[in-house]
Design a protein around this motif. Structure first.
Motif, short mmCIF file in Angstrom:
data_model
loop_
_atom_site.label_atom_id
_atom_site.label_comp_id
_atom_site.label_asym_id
_atom_site.label_seq_id
_atom_site.Cartn_x
_atom_site.Cartn_y
_atom_site.Cartn_z
N GLN A 82 -12.83 -101.79 -19.30
CA GLN A 82 -13.92 -102.23 -18.42
C GLN A 82 -13.60 -102.07 -16.94
N MET A 83 -12.40 -101.56 -16.62
CA MET A 83 -11.97 -101.47 -15.23
C MET A 83 -12.88 -100.57 -14.39
N VAL A 84 -13.13 -99.37 -14.87
CA VAL A 84 -13.87 -98.39 -14.07
C VAL A 84 -15.29 -98.88 -13.80
N MET A 85 -15.94 -99.42 -14.81
CA MET A 85 -17.30 -99.92 -14.61
C MET A 85 -17.33 -101.08 -13.62
N ASN A 86 -16.34 -101.97 -13.71
CA ASN A 86 -16.31 -103.09 -12.77
C ASN A 86 -16.05 -102.64 -11.34
N ASN A 103 -7.19 -94.78 -14.70
CA ASN A 103 -7.05 -94.36 -13.30
C ASN A 103 -7.59 -92.95 -13.09
N GLN A 104 -7.27 -92.06 -14.02
CA GLN A 104 -7.82 -90.71 -13.95
C GLN A 104 -9.33 -90.73 -14.15
N ARG A 105 -9.80 -91.62 -14.99
CA ARG A 105 -11.25 -91.74 -15.21
C ARG A 105 -11.97 -92.17 -13.92
N ALA A 106 -11.34 -93.04 -13.14
CA ALA A 106 -11.93 -93.45 -11.86
C ALA A 106 -12.10 -92.26 -10.92
N ILE A 107 -11.13 -91.35 -10.94
CA ILE A 107 -11.23 -90.14 -10.12
C ILE A 107 -12.30 -89.22 -10.67
N ILE A 111 -15.32 -92.64 -8.53
CA ILE A 111 -15.44 -94.06 -8.22
C ILE A 111 -14.26 -94.55 -7.39
N GLY A 112 -13.08 -93.96 -7.63
CA GLY A 112 -11.89 -94.41 -6.92
C GLY A 112 -10.82 -93.34 -6.86
N PHE A 113 -9.68 -93.72 -6.32
CA PHE A 113 -8.56 -92.79 -6.19
C PHE A 113 -7.26 -93.53 -6.52
N THR A 114 -6.21 -92.77 -6.84
CA THR A 114 -4.91 -93.36 -7.17
C THR A 114 -4.11 -93.56 -5.89
N ALA A 115 -3.92 -94.82 -5.52
CA ALA A 115 -3.14 -95.13 -4.33
C ALA A 115 -1.64 -95.15 -4.63
N ALA A 116 -1.29 -95.46 -5.86
CA ALA A 116 0.12 -95.49 -6.27
C ALA A 116 0.20 -95.38 -7.78
N THR A 117 1.23 -94.73 -8.27
CA THR A 117 1.54 -94.78 -9.70
C THR A 117 2.53 -95.92 -9.93
N SER A 118 2.56 -96.44 -11.12
CA SER A 118 3.52 -97.52 -11.40
C SER A 118 4.95 -97.02 -11.32
N GLN A 119 5.15 -95.73 -11.64
CA GLN A 119 6.50 -95.18 -11.54
C GLN A 119 6.96 -95.00 -10.09
#
Length: 416
Positions: free
Chosen positions: A200-204, A220-224, A228-236
């Motif tokens: 539900q992250m992308v829809m929210n 995260n890729q789905r947001a791009i 809807i959004g962009f990747t500001a940081a990867t967890s790695q």
């Protein structure tokens, strides 16, 4: 029989069972193994919960590719709606085990993620592969990284920006908090945080319920892809080769079904090794897990980051040196005690626990290295480290090796 004697006997039995599966007899345990009569799994069907995320792959592929049958069980994957649902079904016994957040299992052990229960981690399912996404509205305002985000947060009243993670003691909460704090943002006073299930992250984010989130792939890729959004940081980028999901269950379940625990761990470990063996295997995995019963998204949304091919939605592309890994010669899969201890240090840092726990004792209770070693023997050809502690350097230069956890927990400038 004393508790100590029981523990030693059970662990000897697990080791002996795996040895028999590999055609070996270990000294000192032969009589007990034969007295037990069989090392066959006590259960023939094992129900394993999962959330629709890329890192559920070892559980799914263990069932799809028949690795489970190889070890005498049938894995029944069960798609769940949220991490809270996974927690509740694990505790009730509706699930035997689950693809689950590292921090959820540790939180339950301490009674801060739900009712206190003694839990067990059988193996780590993956390293890396999560992300912190920010909304395109922030991008339009000139926010592209944590430093510019800090300025945007400072320009607004405290708590007016909302960020989402997946569970109060989740890995995602810890990555988000660590990342924000690295720039001087207190995640408990400077911003507001909420819990949102991964699917539900992308829809929210689209409807404006939050301006940023930390979640697993492929969201995260789905947001791009959905603009809807962009990747500001990867967890790695926060912690290279960090632990992520684990194969978790209740301690009681392991005690009652030691052979099944070994067989389940062996099947998922074997599947994890198969996935990591080649890009072709990863692509096959993508085609499977993209389907409706599993993640239910387009394969291309999953495949790029599964293969380490990243784009951030800001025009940058790269081959990530620390992309999602499932095996890596057993380094991923081994249940490192120091990994579990790190989550305890963060629980202490953020006030989720008020007093210093016995870090190593708790990790050794939860992380079932005995079951993992027996499973690794059954699978064969899996390297097992000599020590349960490993050394890591995080984004702020802090070195974590598990040797002085309380000093580490107290060393942060921003904490609760």
């Amino acid at each position: 029989m004393s508790k100590t004697h029981f523990t030693l006997s059970r662990r000897q039995f697990l080791a002996g069972s795996a040895a028999l599966g590999a055609g070996l007899i270990l000294p000192g345990i032969r009589q007990q193994v034969w007295a037990a009569g069989s090392d066959a799994p006590e259960l023939t069907t094992v129900k394993v919960g999962f959330i629709p995320l890329t890192d559920c792959a070892p559980v799914v592929m263990a069932a799809i590719k028949g690795f489970d049958k190889k070890y005498g069980i049938s894995i029944q994957p069960s798609k769940e709606a949220s991490w809270a649902a996974v927690r509740d079904k694990l505790l009730s016994g509706e699930l035997d085990a689950a693809h689950v957040l590292y921090g959820l299992i540790y939180g339950l052990q301490l009674g801060v993620a739900g009712p206190q229960r003694n839990m067990a981690s059988l193996m780590t399912l993956n390293n890396n592969g999560q992300g912190i996404s920010l909304s395109n509205q922030l991008k339009a305002a000139g926010v592209t990284n944590v430093e510019s985000l800090k300025k945007a947060i400072d320009a607004k009243p405290a708590g007016s920006m909302t960020f989402a993670h997946t569970f109060p003691t989740s890995t995602h909460a810890m990555w988000l908090y660590y990342w924000l704090a690295s720039a001087g943002v207190n995640p408990f006073t400077d911003v507001r945080t909420v819990v949102v299930p991964p699917p539900q992250m992308v829809m929210n984010m689209k409807i404006g319920n939050m301006v940023g989130c930390c979640v697993g792939e492929p969201w995260n890729q789905r947001a791009i892809s959905d603009n809807i959004g962009f990747t500001a940081a990867t967890s790695q980028s926060v912690w290279p080769d960090h632990p992520e999901k684990i194969l978790g269950t209740r301690q009681e379940w392991v005690e009652k079904h030691p052979n099944t625990a070994r067989a389940l761990t062996a099947a998922v470990l074997d599947a994890a090794r198969w996935i990591d063996a080649s890009d072709a295997n990863k692509r096959e995995t993508v085609q499977v897990i993209a389907q409706r019963p599993w993640i239910n998204t387009k394969p291309e949304i999953i495949e790029g980051r599964m293969l380490g091919k990243y784009e951030d939605g800001l025009g940058k592309t790269w081959q990530d040196a620390h992309a999602m890994r499932f095996f890596h010669d057993g380094e991923v899969s081994y249940p490192w005690d120091s990994d579990g201890m790190w989550f305890l240090t963060q629980f202490k840092r953020w006030g989720l626990i008020k007093t210093a726990p016995d870090y190593l004792a708790i990790a050794r209770q939860i992380n079932r290295v005995d079951v993992y070693k027996a499973a690794a023997t059954a699978v064969g050809g899996v390297s097992v480290p000599a020590s349960s502690l490993r050394k890591s350097t995080l984004m702020d230069g802090k070195v974590w090796d598990g040797t002085n956890p309380e000093a580490y927990a107290d060393s942060f400038a921003i904490k609760q």
